[in-house]
Scaffold this active site. Structure first.
Site, PDB file in Angstrom:
ATOM      1  N   HIS A  59      14.781 -21.980  33.222  1.00 45.24           N
ATOM      2  CA  HIS A  59      15.955 -22.862  33.138  1.00 45.24           C
ATOM      3  C   HIS A  59      15.569 -24.316  33.422  1.00 45.24           C
ATOM      4  O   HIS A  59      15.586 -24.757  34.569  1.00 45.24           O
ATOM      5  CB  HIS A  59      17.014 -22.382  34.143  1.00 45.24           C
ATOM      6  CG  HIS A  59      18.339 -23.073  33.996  1.00 45.24           C
ATOM      7  ND1 HIS A  59      19.511 -22.492  34.384  1.00 45.24           N
ATOM      8  CD2 HIS A  59      18.681 -24.299  33.530  1.00 45.24           C
ATOM      9  CE1 HIS A  59      20.521 -23.318  34.162  1.00 45.24           C
ATOM     10  NE2 HIS A  59      20.030 -24.421  33.646  1.00 45.24           N
ATOM     11  N   ASP A  73      16.643 -25.284  37.206  1.00 44.40           N
ATOM     12  CA  ASP A  73      17.706 -26.100  36.607  1.00 44.40           C
ATOM     13  C   ASP A  73      17.313 -27.583  36.661  1.00 44.40           C
ATOM     14  O   ASP A  73      18.159 -28.453  36.890  1.00 44.40           O
ATOM     15  CB  ASP A  73      19.052 -25.857  37.311  1.00 44.40           C
ATOM     16  CG  ASP A  73      20.238 -26.421  36.530  1.00 44.40           C
ATOM     17  OD1 ASP A  73      20.040 -26.900  35.397  1.00 44.40           O
ATOM     18  OD2 ASP A  73      21.360 -26.381  37.059  1.00 44.40           O
ATOM     19  N   ASN A  87      25.824 -29.079  39.331  1.00 45.17           N
ATOM     20  CA  ASN A  87      26.809 -28.071  38.958  1.00 45.17           C
ATOM     21  C   ASN A  87      26.098 -26.775  38.595  1.00 45.17           C
ATOM     22  O   ASN A  87      25.323 -26.766  37.657  1.00 45.17           O
ATOM     23  CB  ASN A  87      27.628 -28.577  37.769  1.00 45.17           C
ATOM     24  CG  ASN A  87      28.781 -27.648  37.439  1.00 45.17           C
ATOM     25  OD1 ASN A  87      29.098 -26.749  38.226  1.00 45.17           O
ATOM     26  ND2 ASN A  87      29.393 -27.836  36.287  1.00 45.17           N
TER      27      ASN A  87
END
Ligand SMILES: [Zn+2]
Length: 434
Positions: A64, A314, A287
């Site tokens: 990710h 992320d 987020n």
């Protein structure tokens, strides 16, 4: 391609339950031999690395990352983002599709994966689950799978509508690929910029509830159940960056019931809480948001008990001028490739007693298994020579200014790290040296 001998390393390969002192020989970009220290003393090789005191593990895999190319190259490029990955010990990264334009077609996937992008490590991609990530019509999964897609996701946004998510899970299941879900009920999070709770109340900001995350996951798990019962398919739901105790509880039960659910956790969610936002630091805005301490501890518990399958960063670079605005207007996301291993070793290994081999598994064999990668995430003889050599005892502080990422948006500037990458080898070539 030159041969390379790494001598006297503590070799840790979770896939083979291997943990001991060995010499490892790389030939033609592959792992050629693993033997007792000293076995190759008289061997002629182009380079020998003395790894005394260092851990040698499979190269880390991050399923990710946001590399911002095409379309937002002031934030990051494939070249710069993958160099940051190499510095963090990663040899394979999976690019998310929320580029400009959205990666939702074979030409854009092929463009992204082309050698001309000059990636420093192996680059894979998850194209968009729906065209334009608009949540309306599925992209062409079959064609994208043939072109190398390792899953589908609208990351940054959820696949919100149940019929669309159901169709996505069914179509991906026919190809043996996961749907990777950014679990957020955006009908509940409009205008929210952090976690709901006492800190948001004090700061005067609207907060995202834990239910905005858990309700989508509960809905998706219900879809898995219903599809298995009616379609004779076994769909695979992968939940991205799980951040709440409530969502983890739902995933734990679904796994116990034998459904094919996997999930990932991000280092910031097991390291920080929403207290990091007390001074409106936009470099701690992401987020899903940083949560309460009970949620942070629940993420750690789920990493320890196997509910969480893997660690994913992320990595989400943004330029300084984009983050230096009022809190509510700042974009979500932080960089993460160069701090993941140092935080995992500090928080999970040292502070919570996770064995070193388990930390490595969460960053190698496990993410590899989530997206069904063969031939990597292990040190088996004959496999790709993707390796990371790190000093497990090194105490150091991360410097955002020294980051190889184009962006420096991290809440971990000057934060203490445990364990430092010394050399990263991808396909038999050293792609990073400290
Ligand atoms: Zn996301």
């Amino acid at each position: 391609m030159s041969d390379l001998l790494i001598r006297n390393a503590r070799l840790i390969d979770p896939a083979a339950s291997l943990d001991g002192l060995h010499d490892l020989l790389i030939r033609e970009g592959r792992i050629a031999a693993i033997e007792a220290p000293g076995t190759f003393t008289d061997l002629e090789v182009a380079e020998k690395i003395d790894a005394t005191g260092l851990v040698l593990a499979p190269g880390l895999i991050d399923i990710h990352v946001h590399l911002r190319e095409p379309g937002q190259t002031w934030k990051e490029t494939i070249a710069t983002g993958t160099r940051a990955a190499a510095a963090g010990g990663f040899t394979t990264v999976v690019a998310m599709p929320n580029t400009v334009p959205v990666n939702d077609s074979v030409p854009s996937l092929e463009w992204m994966l082309a050698p001309e992008r000059n990636p420093a490590v192996d680059l894979l991609a998850m194209p968009a689950a729906t065209l334009g990530s608009l949540g309306e019509r599925l992209s062409d999964y079959e064609a994208l799978a043939k072109a190398g897609a390792v899953g589908f996701t609208d990351d940054g946004k959820p696949v919100l509508e149940a019929p669309i998510m159901r169709a996505a899970l069914v179509s991906a299941a026919r190809l043996g690929l996961p749907i990777s879900q950014h679990a957020e009920d955006t009908r509940l999070t409009g205008g929210c910029s952090m976690n709901a709770g006492p800190v948001a109340f004090r700061l005067g900001l609207r907060g995202m509830t834990v239910e905005a995350e858990s309700s989508i996951i509960e809905r998706d798990i219900q879809l898995l159940r219903e599809i298995e019962a009616t379609e004779k398919l076994r769909p695979h739901l992968h939940v991205q960056h799980v951040s709440t105790a409530k969502a983890l509880a739902a995933i734990r039960i679904a796994k116990q019931q034998g459904l094919h659910v996997t999930c990932e956790a991000a280092p910031h969610h097991f390291t920080l809480t929403d207290a990091a936002l007390e001074d409106y630091d936009t470099n701690a805005k992401m987020n899903p948001p940083l949560r309460a301490e009970t949620d942070r501890l629940a993420v750690i518990e789920a990493l320890l008990d196997g509910t969480v399958d893997c660690i994913a960063t992320d990595h989400a670079p943004h330029a300084a001028h984009e983050k230096e605005v009022e809190f509510e207007r700042a974009p979500n996301g932080i960089t993460g490739l160069e701090t993941a291993l140092g935080l995992a070793l500090r928080v999970l290994h040292r502070e919570h007693g996770m064995p070193l081999a388990r930390v490595i598994a969460l960053m190698t064999t496990s993410p590899s298994a989530v997206i069904n990668l063969q031939d990597r995430g292990t040190l088996a003889i004959g496999s790709r020579a993707d390796l990371v050599l790190f000093d497990p005892a090194a105490e150091w502080r991360f410097s955002a200014a020294g980051s190889l990422s184009k962006s420096k948006n991290t809440p971990f500037d000057q934060a203490p790290m445990l364990g430092r990458v010394r050399t990263t080898i991808c396909g038999g070539q050293a792609v990073y040296r400290l």
